[in-house]
Scaffold this active site. Structure first.
Site, PDB file in Angstrom:
ATOM      1  N   CYS A   1     -63.400   9.464 -35.508  1.00 29.65           N
ATOM      2  CA  CYS A   1     -61.966   9.460 -35.828  1.00 29.65           C
ATOM      3  C   CYS A   1     -61.312   8.126 -35.480  1.00 29.65           C
ATOM      4  O   CYS A   1     -60.178   7.872 -35.858  1.00 29.65           O
ATOM      5  CB  CYS A   1     -61.247  10.599 -35.106  1.00 29.65           C
ATOM      6  SG  CYS A   1     -61.973  12.212 -35.425  1.00 29.65           S
TER       7      CYS A   1
ATOM      8  N   HIS B   1     -54.098   8.831 -34.708  1.00 19.58           N
ATOM      9  CA  HIS B   1     -55.031   9.751 -35.368  1.00 19.58           C
ATOM     10  C   HIS B   1     -54.405  11.145 -35.387  1.00 19.58           C
ATOM     11  O   HIS B   1     -53.866  11.615 -34.378  1.00 19.58           O
ATOM     12  CB  HIS B   1     -56.359   9.752 -34.615  1.00 19.58           C
ATOM     13  CG  HIS B   1     -57.267  10.864 -35.008  1.00 19.58           C
ATOM     14  ND1 HIS B   1     -57.553  11.151 -36.328  1.00 19.58           N
ATOM     15  CD2 HIS B   1     -57.940  11.780 -34.266  1.00 19.58           C
ATOM     16  CE1 HIS B   1     -58.370  12.190 -36.369  1.00 19.58           C
ATOM     17  NE2 HIS B   1     -58.617  12.590 -35.139  1.00 19.58           N
TER      18      HIS B   1
ATOM     19  N   ASN C   1     -56.931  17.582 -39.886  1.00 14.66           N
ATOM     20  CA  ASN C   1     -57.570  16.435 -39.239  1.00 14.66           C
ATOM     21  C   ASN C   1     -58.650  15.905 -40.164  1.00 14.66           C
ATOM     22  O   ASN C   1     -59.669  16.556 -40.365  1.00 14.66           O
ATOM     23  CB  ASN C   1     -58.158  16.891 -37.897  1.00 14.66           C
ATOM     24  CG  ASN C   1     -58.931  15.795 -37.168  1.00 14.66           C
ATOM     25  OD1 ASN C   1     -59.314  14.794 -37.773  1.00 14.66           O
ATOM     26  ND2 ASN C   1     -59.169  16.001 -35.893  1.00 14.66           N
TER      27      ASN C   1
END
Lengths: 340, 82
Positions: free
Chosen positions: A119, A256, A287
């Site tokens: 990520c 993020h 996500n």
């Protein structure tokens, strides 16, 4: 001594995003994990996410995001000399997604490689691209974050099935007369490698000679939450200091998109003032790992075109555990309006 | 110096009020974080980190799930501060 110096400062020239058309609301997921829409919203802020079609690939999504970023930056693919793709869900270990992508985009001679920083991958890529330009190695770099996490998530896993999603985001980074990308603050907490895992390995699959256990992502939610909020806010502050600014100088905070509560707690810990717009694209995008920061940037600029040219703190963090963050100047307003 | 149960309880009440918005005067030793105070697992992490900073102790991740009640947390912090 080397006699040539040719690097320049760098900045983001354009951003593009692509999301699959299929919207997956919480109601489509809750039954198989014995959960509720309310629980998912309360714990993560996620209301819906996008899943790619079975035949829609990493390359399809990345290509669409790149074409939009190039158009908004008003840069031709032939001017791109370097392509960095951040992904952990491209289903081939070699050759890279980046080489397949540039062949599709029509410039199969550019330097191209993939990076695995989960990520944090996009922010790792932004840091590398900026430094390539500053050193004179590259002039125009495409940095792409793309994931098809629906292929690597156990739909029955109560800890992850409602979190992960698919999408792609890209930026064109190029030369600048002034610094438009601050120093990257990055690092690892590799003692916590077990906190987020993709298992089993290819070797284990071969030994088991069975596809009953497919590589899926698992994570220890509370440990990751603690690390994200309290360690990452310190990293964010260091990135702000490294850029020589204060939180009040920011126009936007684009971390993020892991969890709305992480985002809000991080903003509080960093001391982000109310005047700064905080990206919460996770509500409708889930996500998307390496894609989440550029997708959130693209969505934010669509909703708030006044933020073009403002300063934003980016920070990515994920499996490893690894992290990277930097202050960037958001790209200038493109001549054609953003469509994401 | 070891902390007393009374001073840790006061601190925990203030932290839970701040993190979860629960009035401090309703927080007692026998209250269960999840069932009585509606402190979910993520808020519990925030309570734990705030308590670590306030009392100068370490509460490992694998210990957090063992802290069911306010009393469990208070007694753990008193024990490790000794």
């Amino acid at each position: 001594m080397i006699r040539v110096k040719k690097g320049t400062d760098s900045r983001i020239l354009g951003v593009g995003g692509y999301q699959p058309s299929r919207i997956v609301p919480n109601s489509e997921i809750v039954d198989r994990i014995d959960s509720t829409d309310e629980w998912i919203r309360q714990r993560t802020g996620i209301e819906e996410r996008r899943f790619a079609a079975t035949d829609e690939t990493i390359l399809d999504m990345a290509e669409a995001a790149c074409r939009q970023a190039l158009e908004r930056a008003n840069i031709s693919i032939n001017e791109i000399d370097t392509v960095i793709v951040a992904t952990i869900t491209y289903p081939y270990q070699a050759p890279s997604a980046a080489t397949a992508l540039i062949a599709r985009l029509g410039n199969p001679k550019a330097a191209a490689f993939d990076i695995n920083a989960a990520c944090a991958g996009f922010c790792y890529g932004v840091g590398m691209a900026s430094d390539f330009i500053r050193s004179g190695t590259s002039r125009h770099v495409l940095v792409v974050g793309v994931e098809k996490l629906s292929d690597f998530t156990d739909p029955q896993d109560r800890a992850t099935a409602f979190i992960f999603a698919d999408g792609a985001g890209a930026v064109v980074i190029g030369p600048s007369d002034y610094p438009g990308i601050g120093p990257t603050v990055w690092g690892s907490d590799a003692d916590s490698r077990d906190a987020i895992l993709m298992e089993p390995s290819w070797n284990e699959l071969r030994e088991e000679n069975s596809l009953e256990r497919w590589p899926n992502i698992s994570q220890q939610g509370q440990a990751v939450f603690r690390w994200a909020v309290f360690s990452m806010s310190k990293a964010g502050l260091r990135a702000i200091e490294a850029a020589g600014i204060t939180p009040a100088d920011l126009a936007a905070f684009i971390p993020h998109q892991a969890n709305v509560r992480i985002i809000e707690s991080m903003a509080r810990e960093i001391g982000i003032p109310d005047s700064v717009v905080i990206a919460k694209d996770i509500r409708t995008s889930g996500n998307t790992s390496a894609a989440s920061v550029p997708l959130a940037m693209s969505a934010l600029l669509k909703d708030r075109p006044d933020l073009h040219g403002g300063l934003a703190l980016l920070i990515g963090y994920g499996a490893g555990l690894v992290f990277a963050g930097q202050v960037v100047e958001l790209p200038p307003k493109p001549s054609s309006p953003p469509t994401k | 110096m070891a902390l007393t149960q009374a001073e840790v309880l006061i601190g925990i009440k203030e932290i839970v009020e701040e993190v979860a918005g629960i009035p401090a005067d309703t927080i007692e030793m026998d209250k269960n974080f999840t069932d009585d105070l509606d402190v979910d697992s993520l808020s519990m992490v925030e309570v734990v980190v705030a308590a670590e900073e306030r009392f100068g102790v370490k509460i490992p991740d694998d210990q957090v799930s063992e802290l069911a009640t306010v009393g469990d947390a208070v007694n753990f912090i008193v024990k490790v501060s000794a």
